[in-house]
Design an enzyme around this catalytic site. Structure first.
Site, PDB file in Angstrom:
ATOM      1  N   LYS A  94       0.857  -1.194   0.000  1.00  0.00           N
ATOM      2  CA  LYS A  94       0.000   0.000   0.000  1.00  0.00           C
ATOM      3  C   LYS A  94       0.883   1.231   0.000  1.00  0.00           C
ATOM      4  CE  LYS A  94      -3.992   2.002   0.355  1.00  0.00           C
ATOM      5  NZ  LYS A  94      -3.620   2.697  -0.892  1.00  0.00           N
ATOM      6  N   GLN A 115       7.292   3.815   3.771  1.00  0.00           N
ATOM      7  CA  GLN A 115       5.901   3.393   3.842  1.00  0.00           C
ATOM      8  C   GLN A 115       5.725   2.114   4.687  1.00  0.00           C
ATOM      9  OE1 GLN A 115       3.836   5.339   1.336  1.00  0.00           O
ATOM     10  NE2 GLN A 115       2.257   4.844   2.821  1.00  0.00           N
ATOM     11  N   LYS A 118       5.627   3.329   8.309  1.00  0.00           N
ATOM     12  CA  LYS A 118       4.447   4.189   8.492  1.00  0.00           C
ATOM     13  C   LYS A 118       3.184   3.342   8.566  1.00  0.00           C
ATOM     14  CE  LYS A 118       4.293   7.463   5.535  1.00  0.00           C
ATOM     15  NZ  LYS A 118       4.069   8.441   4.461  1.00  0.00           N
ATOM     16  N   LYS A 130       5.236   1.575  -3.147  1.00  0.00           N
ATOM     17  CA  LYS A 130       5.151   2.926  -3.702  1.00  0.00           C
ATOM     18  C   LYS A 130       5.376   2.841  -5.198  1.00  0.00           C
ATOM     19  CE  LYS A 130       4.624   7.295  -2.510  1.00  0.00           C
ATOM     20  NZ  LYS A 130       3.810   7.904  -1.435  1.00  0.00           N
ATOM     21  N   GLY A 169      -2.815   8.185  -4.249  1.00  0.00           N
ATOM     22  CA  GLY A 169      -2.179   9.374  -4.814  1.00  0.00           C
ATOM     23  C   GLY A 169      -0.924   9.782  -4.073  1.00  0.00           C
ATOM     24  N   ASP A 170      -0.209  10.704  -4.643  1.00  0.00           N
ATOM     25  CA  ASP A 170       0.952  11.356  -4.017  1.00  0.00           C
ATOM     26  C   ASP A 170       1.169  12.633  -4.830  1.00  0.00           C
ATOM     27  OD1 ASP A 170       3.329  10.685  -1.979  1.00  0.00           O
ATOM     28  OD2 ASP A 170       4.263  11.574  -3.735  1.00  0.00           O
ATOM     29  N   THR A 214      -4.364  13.506   5.223  1.00  0.00           N
ATOM     30  CA  THR A 214      -2.929  13.647   5.523  1.00  0.00           C
ATOM     31  C   THR A 214      -2.659  14.984   6.214  1.00  0.00           C
ATOM     32  OG1 THR A 214      -2.477  12.327   3.561  1.00  0.00           O
ATOM     33  CG2 THR A 214      -0.608  13.446   4.571  1.00  0.00           C
ATOM     34  N   ASN A 245      -2.264  19.055  -1.963  1.00  0.00           N
ATOM     35  CA  ASN A 245      -3.274  18.385  -1.148  1.00  0.00           C
ATOM     36  C   ASN A 245      -2.939  18.420   0.343  1.00  0.00           C
ATOM     37  OD1 ASN A 245      -3.800  15.323   0.086  1.00  0.00           O
ATOM     38  ND2 ASN A 245      -5.597  16.323  -0.777  1.00  0.00           N
ATOM     39  N   SER A 381      -6.825   5.706   3.821  1.00  0.00           N
ATOM     40  CA  SER A 381      -6.924   4.819   2.650  1.00  0.00           C
ATOM     41  C   SER A 381      -7.327   3.413   3.099  1.00  0.00           C
ATOM     42  CB  SER A 381      -5.578   4.751   1.924  1.00  0.00           C
ATOM     43  OG  SER A 381      -5.432   5.824   1.035  1.00  0.00           O
TER      44      SER A 381
HETATM   45  P1  NDP Z   1       0.670  17.705  -4.433  1.00  0.00           P
HETATM   46  O1  NDP Z   1       1.128  17.370  -5.775  1.00  0.00           O
HETATM   47  O2  NDP Z   1      -0.789  17.878  -4.178  1.00  0.00           O
HETATM   48  O3  NDP Z   1       1.400  19.026  -3.913  1.00  0.00           O
HETATM   49  C1  NDP Z   1       2.779  19.120  -3.800  1.00  0.00           C
HETATM   50  C2  NDP Z   1       3.083  20.538  -3.405  1.00  0.00           C
HETATM   51  O4  NDP Z   1       4.455  20.651  -3.052  1.00  0.00           O
HETATM   52  C3  NDP Z   1       2.860  21.513  -4.547  1.00  0.00           C
HETATM   53  O5  NDP Z   1       2.455  22.743  -4.013  1.00  0.00           O
HETATM   54  C4  NDP Z   1       4.247  21.603  -5.168  1.00  0.00           C
HETATM   55  O6  NDP Z   1       4.498  22.775  -5.916  1.00  0.00           O
HETATM   56  C5  NDP Z   1       5.080  21.594  -3.919  1.00  0.00           C
HETATM   57  N1  NDP Z   1       6.447  21.227  -4.216  1.00  0.00           N
HETATM   58  C6  NDP Z   1       6.891  20.140  -4.867  1.00  0.00           C
HETATM   59  N2  NDP Z   1       8.210  20.173  -4.957  1.00  0.00           N
HETATM   60  C7  NDP Z   1       8.595  21.321  -4.345  1.00  0.00           C
HETATM   61  C8  NDP Z   1       9.832  21.931  -4.098  1.00  0.00           C
HETATM   62  N3  NDP Z   1      10.959  21.365  -4.535  1.00  0.00           N
HETATM   63  N4  NDP Z   1       9.865  23.114  -3.413  1.00  0.00           N
HETATM   64  C9  NDP Z   1       8.721  23.693  -2.990  1.00  0.00           C
HETATM   65  N5  NDP Z   1       7.525  23.156  -3.204  1.00  0.00           N
HETATM   66  C10 NDP Z   1       7.466  21.992  -3.876  1.00  0.00           C
HETATM   67  O7  NDP Z   1       1.245  16.560  -3.472  1.00  0.00           O
HETATM   68  P2  NDP Z   1       0.810  16.166  -2.003  1.00  0.00           P
HETATM   69  O8  NDP Z   1       0.336  17.359  -1.266  1.00  0.00           O
HETATM   70  O9  NDP Z   1      -0.069  14.986  -2.107  1.00  0.00           O
HETATM   71  O10 NDP Z   1       2.200  15.656  -1.397  1.00  0.00           O
HETATM   72  C11 NDP Z   1       3.095  16.511  -0.697  1.00  0.00           C
HETATM   73  C12 NDP Z   1       4.010  15.672   0.159  1.00  0.00           C
HETATM   74  O11 NDP Z   1       3.244  14.910   1.096  1.00  0.00           O
HETATM   75  C13 NDP Z   1       4.882  14.658  -0.590  1.00  0.00           C
HETATM   76  O12 NDP Z   1       6.124  14.537   0.082  1.00  0.00           O
HETATM   77  C14 NDP Z   1       4.096  13.358  -0.407  1.00  0.00           C
HETATM   78  O13 NDP Z   1       4.926  12.224  -0.540  1.00  0.00           O
HETATM   79  C15 NDP Z   1       3.601  13.542   1.012  1.00  0.00           C
HETATM   80  N6  NDP Z   1       2.457  12.715   1.387  1.00  0.00           N
HETATM   81  C16 NDP Z   1       1.277  12.792   0.686  1.00  0.00           C
HETATM   82  C17 NDP Z   1       0.199  12.039   1.076  1.00  0.00           C
HETATM   83  C18 NDP Z   1      -1.137  12.193   0.434  1.00  0.00           C
HETATM   84  O14 NDP Z   1      -2.112  11.626   0.965  1.00  0.00           O
HETATM   85  N7  NDP Z   1      -1.273  12.943  -0.638  1.00  0.00           N
HETATM   86  C19 NDP Z   1       0.300  11.056   2.181  1.00  0.00           C
HETATM   87  C20 NDP Z   1       1.557  11.122   2.910  1.00  0.00           C
HETATM   88  C21 NDP Z   1       2.591  11.900   2.484  1.00  0.00           C
HETATM   89  P3  NDP Z   1       4.517  22.714  -7.527  1.00  0.00           P
HETATM   90  O15 NDP Z   1       3.092  22.727  -7.904  1.00  0.00           O
HETATM   91  O16 NDP Z   1       5.266  23.940  -7.898  1.00  0.00           O
HETATM   92  O17 NDP Z   1       5.224  21.454  -7.929  1.00  0.00           O
END
Ligand code: NDP
Length: 449
Positions: A94, A115, A118, A130, A169-170, A214, A245, A381
């Site tokens: 997962k 993961q 976690k 993943k 998603g991620d 999250t 997200n 999830s």
């Molecule tokens: P999204 O794609 O929804 O959002 C990612 C955000 O981070 C965007 O605003 C993006 O900006 C920004 N970002 C990416 N790279 C950089 C960078 N180098 N510097 C600054 N900002 C950056 O992804 P999520 O919100 O889903 O995921 C964010 C993090 O949370 C990841 O590490 C993911 O692995 C982790 N996570 C997510 C989960 C989930 O349920 N979605 C669960 C657990 C962990 P831009 O649009 O410019 O790329």
């Protein structure tokens, strides 16, 4: 100074380096866990005898495949996709799918490795995996995204199943992409197997509160850490990196708990709004219009956009890195501590560099590592899978109550485990050891697999 590993663990780490060359993020994630496992091997020698750590560091299966697709002009593109099925001792693999041009095997392996622990911490029956692709969704039309997702699933479907491997998603993968992938899976297999993907839309098997999970959970973890110090989020000034997200729903929950969020970001720059972010505006920009965060400053006069700015230069009491790996380095950590930050809760995976983590721990601030603090996403999830299996759909209130309780329990487990192993308040040690013990015991019980 980088802490040394004890002799047995150093040998294991060297072997990981040797067998996985060039995968810097994977090496970093493994080392961070190994640095905390010394006392566990001392207490449970059977884990060393059974080579549990070596086995955990080697994925059960790694799938790499070509994804050809056509853009709106008919031009052909080829991307590479991955699914790393890391460990299934506790349940089906997962973990999410990430679409970002930086994706390569080392990133997917670091995420899959994290993961495992976690998912164990959530207490739910899920193993660790993943996946993702080096596909860049930025600037692509919805039709292009659909064709890419369909092509990817045309290969990936054969490796999935509600009892085998369940992606979500991620970064770059939200409900729209899950929809396109689910549609293609359903079509190829001729089965409405809801439990094969999570993060689905409410009308077609999704769970309430999954979108929020999250971000909300990361804030709940911060709240629990603060409680142990007689503090709360009420009235605190907070900074949340990212605007995707996780960031959006972390901001929402902080506001609900009385905190004030003054900054967020994307990979281009930082928005600073000293009066407190207008969350509805952030949501409209990112979730509805799918635009850059810089446009926020065009609608809020007193807000400032810093192109290429560093969000960690902004003074705050609570910091939530919710963007990406290694986004917060040693210098940033020193700066945050110096400017009065008392708590850091990681919504992103491995956002703080090893030097940054050491600075937080040495300063004695409340530091919640991602594998504990952002576990509510995968936990919810698993709740989605539970609803799918029972053909049920719970209320938002009940689902949020469940995810809140899971975060309270994860905090308690990490806190108590850290104390048991002589490191009170160290959630890195607590999370790594508690997660490891659960997986290791299951692996021993199942024989040499
Ligand atoms: P999204 O794609 O929804 O959002 C990612 C955000 O981070 C965007 O605003 C993006 O900006 C920004 N970002 C990416 N790279 C950089 C960078 N180098 N510097 C600054 N900002 C950056 O992804 P999520 O919100 O889903 O995921 C964010 C993090 O949370 C990841 O590490 C993911 O692995 C982790 N996570 C997510 C989960 C989930 O349920 N979605 C669960 C657990 C962990 P831009 O649009 O410019 O790329």
């Amino acid at each position: 100074m980088v802490p040394s590993l004890d002799e047995k663990l150093e040998l294991i780490y060297q072997e990981v380096l040797h067998r996985n060359p060039g995968e810097a993020e994977f090496h970093q994630a493994v080392r961070e866990v190994l640095e905390t496992l010394g006392p566990v091997l001392g207490k449970y020698p059977e884990f060393a005898d059974r080579k549990i750590i070596q086995r955990i560091c080697e994925p059960e299966r790694q799938i790499i495949f070509r994804v050809p697709w056509q853009d709106d002009k008919g031009e052909v593109h080829i991307n590479r996709a991955f699914r790393v099925e890391f460990n299934s001792a506790l349940g089906p693999y997962k973990g999410g799918m990430r679409f970002h041009p930086s994706v390569y095997l080392g990133i997917i392996k670091f995420l899959g490795f994290e993961q495992i622990f976690k998912n164990a911490l959530t207490g739910m029956p899920i193993g660790g995996g993943k996946g993702g692709s080096d596909f860049d969704p930025k600037g692509k039309s919805s039709d292009e995204i659909m064709r890419f997702c369909q092509s990817l699933m045309t290969e990936l479907y054969r490796h999935l199943g509600e009892y085998t491997d369940v992606p979500a998603g991620d970064i770059g993968v939200g409900q729209r992409e899950i929809g396109y992938m689910f549609g293609q899976y359903k079509r190829i297999t001729n089965k409405y197997e809801s439990g094969v993907l999570t993060g689905k839309g409410l009308a077609w098997g999704g769970s309430r509160a999954r979108t929020e999970a999250t971000g909300y959970g990361t804030v709940y973890f911060a709240q629990e850490m603060l409680k142990t110090r007689g503090e709360s989020l009420d009235g605190k000034t907070c900074v949340v990196s990212g605007s995707g997200n996780v960031a959006i729903y972390a901001i929402e929950k902080i506001m609900q708990l009385g905190g004030k969020v003054i900054a967020c970001s994307d990979s281009n720059g930082v928005i600073l709004d000293e009066e407190g972010l207008d969350l509805e505006l952030v949501k409209r920009i990112k979730e509805v219009d799918r635009r850059r965060i810089s446009t926020y400053a065009q609608s809020r006069k007193h807000a400032v956009y810093r192109d290429g700015g560093n969000i960690w230069a902004i003074p705050c009491q609570v910091a939530l890195p919710c963007a990406t790996q290694n986004e917060l380095n040693g210098k940033d950590a020193r700066n945050l501590v110096k400017q009065g930050c008392i708590a850091v809760s990681e919504g992103a995976n491995m956002p703080t560099t090893p030097e940054g983590i050491r600075i937080f721990l040495d300063a004695g601030i409340a530091y919640g590592p991602g594998k504990a603090a952002n576990a509510a996403g995968v936990a919810t999830s698993a709740l989605e899978m539970q609803q799918n299996a029972s053909r049920d759909s719970w209320t938002f209130q009940y689902t949020e109550h469940r995810l809140h309780q899971i975060m309270v329990d994860i905090h308690k487990t990490c806190h108590e485990t850290a104390e048991e192993f002589g490191a009170p308040g160290n959630y890195v040690i607590g999370a790594n050891i508690a997660g490891f013990l659960k997986v290791a015991r299951a692996m021993v019980a199942m024989g040499l697999i």
